[in-house]
Enzyme design. Structure first.
Site, mmCIF file in Angstrom:
data_model
loop_
_atom_site.group_PDB
_atom_site.id
_atom_site.type_symbol
_atom_site.label_atom_id
_atom_site.label_comp_id
_atom_site.label_asym_id
_atom_site.label_seq_id
_atom_site.Cartn_x
_atom_site.Cartn_y
_atom_site.Cartn_z
ATOM 1 C CG PHE A 118 9.777 -1.993 1.449
ATOM 2 C CD1 PHE A 118 8.565 -2.476 0.980
ATOM 3 C CD2 PHE A 118 9.776 -0.900 2.304
ATOM 4 C CE1 PHE A 118 7.375 -1.884 1.357
ATOM 5 C CE2 PHE A 118 8.590 -0.302 2.679
ATOM 6 C CZ PHE A 118 7.378 -0.800 2.208
ATOM 7 C CG ASP B 146 4.601 -4.937 -5.172
ATOM 8 O OD1 ASP B 146 4.371 -6.133 -5.386
ATOM 9 O OD2 ASP B 146 5.535 -4.550 -4.450
ATOM 10 C CD GLU C 34 -1.188 3.184 -6.750
ATOM 11 O OE1 GLU C 34 -0.441 3.845 -5.999
ATOM 12 O OE2 GLU C 34 -1.812 2.191 -6.350
ATOM 13 C CG ASP C 35 2.627 5.123 -4.135
ATOM 14 O OD1 ASP C 35 1.908 4.287 -4.726
ATOM 15 O OD2 ASP C 35 2.798 5.096 -2.898
ATOM 16 N N GLY D 209 0.193 7.548 -0.788
ATOM 17 C CA GLY D 209 1.505 7.646 -1.427
ATOM 18 C C GLY D 209 1.555 8.529 -2.666
HETATM 19 P P1 IMP Z 1 0.034 -3.699 -5.337
HETATM 20 O O1 IMP Z 1 -1.423 -3.807 -5.042
HETATM 21 O O2 IMP Z 1 0.789 -4.941 -4.941
HETATM 22 O O3 IMP Z 1 0.333 -3.281 -6.753
HETATM 23 O O4 IMP Z 1 0.614 -2.621 -4.354
HETATM 24 C C1 IMP Z 1 0.367 -1.322 -4.549
HETATM 25 C C2 IMP Z 1 0.626 -0.496 -3.306
HETATM 26 O O5 IMP Z 1 1.550 -1.110 -2.402
HETATM 27 C C3 IMP Z 1 1.271 0.809 -3.710
HETATM 28 O O6 IMP Z 1 0.293 1.763 -4.008
HETATM 29 C C4 IMP Z 1 2.081 1.165 -2.488
HETATM 30 O O7 IMP Z 1 1.286 1.894 -1.590
HETATM 31 C C5 IMP Z 1 2.446 -0.152 -1.870
HETATM 32 N N1 IMP Z 1 3.841 -0.541 -2.200
HETATM 33 C C6 IMP Z 1 4.258 -1.444 -3.117
HETATM 34 N N2 IMP Z 1 5.605 -1.550 -3.138
HETATM 35 C C7 IMP Z 1 6.064 -0.657 -2.219
HETATM 36 C C8 IMP Z 1 7.387 -0.279 -1.790
HETATM 37 O O8 IMP Z 1 8.434 -0.747 -2.259
HETATM 38 N N3 IMP Z 1 7.441 0.677 -0.804
HETATM 39 C C9 IMP Z 1 6.318 1.242 -0.268
HETATM 40 N N4 IMP Z 1 5.078 0.920 -0.654
HETATM 41 C C10 IMP Z 1 4.949 -0.022 -1.619
HETATM 42 MG MG MG Z 2 -0.142 3.335 -2.756
#
Ligand code: IMP
Ligand code: MG
Length: 190
Positions: free
Chosen positions: A156, A107, A103-104, A48
């Protein structure tokens, strides 16, 4: 065939808004690292990060090296895994280097917790985090960003690198995915 733009419910940030924000971020990052004697290493989190990393590095006035990691944090749906796995590790020797993770979106922060712990174990001198989007309301870890583009609500999101099951990464903007329309499309395929 449904076109990619039709799977977006609402555009949150258009391409010009994103690019202007990245120019601003790049200036702040360049200012912060300007006195470093060795180039910083940008560590893009695949896949991403690609559009963001590209725009960011093109706008940096400091020297940098790029590297990548791939962490599996989704099981293909819209729910994150709580224990992400590192699938691709950095190619560079990061010992005693200044690292900027790109990072993109953040979350829960679980992926970044895993990544930062790992890079620390490899002996990084410093680790900073930059993300285009920050879903602060979903955080379950104490991961904090050093720079972020936009804070976003709990929807999302797709586009500008963000995917829904590997699709829609190539939308030039960030939008809220129309999950109902996507699910309908998937059911019709069965
Ligand atoms: P985390 O580990 O929960 O912080 O998630 C991080 C990863 O989840 C990001 O690098 C994204 O690739 C993916 N992600 C989290 N939220 C979204 C979203 O709303 N759309 C698409 N990908 C997401
Ligand atoms: Mg990602």
């Amino acid at each position: 065939m449904i076109k990619k733009h039709e799977l977006v419910e609402k555009i949150l940030f258009d391409n010009k808004t994103i690019n202007n924000k990245i120019i601003e971020l790049a200036a702040n990052v360049s200012e912060y690292y300007k006195d470093k004697s060795e180039p910083i290493i940008l560590i893009g989190i695949l896949r991403g990060c690609l559009p963001f990393l590209t725009q960011l590095m093109l706008n940096l006035s400091i020297d940098c090296v790029i590297d990548f990691m791939y962490v599996e944090s989704y099981l293909g749906q819209t729910q994150a895994m709580s224990k992400p796995n590192i699938k691709i590790d950095v190619f560079n020797n990061v010992k005693n280097r200044d690292l900027l993770i790109v990072e993109d979106i953040i979350d829960s922060g679980n992926s970044l917790l895993k990544i930062t712990n790992h890079l620390q174990e490899l002996g990084a001198r410093s680790i900073k985090i930059i993300t285009l989007l920050d879903k602060k309301c979903k955080r379950v870890t104490n991961i904090k960003t050093d720079w972020f583009g936009f804070e976003v609500p709990d929807h999302f999101l797709v586009g500008y690198g963000l995917d829904y099951q590997e699709m829609l990464r190539n939308l030039p903007y960030v939008g809220i995915a129309d999950i109902n329309k996507i699910k309908l499309l998937e059911n019709n395929k069965k």
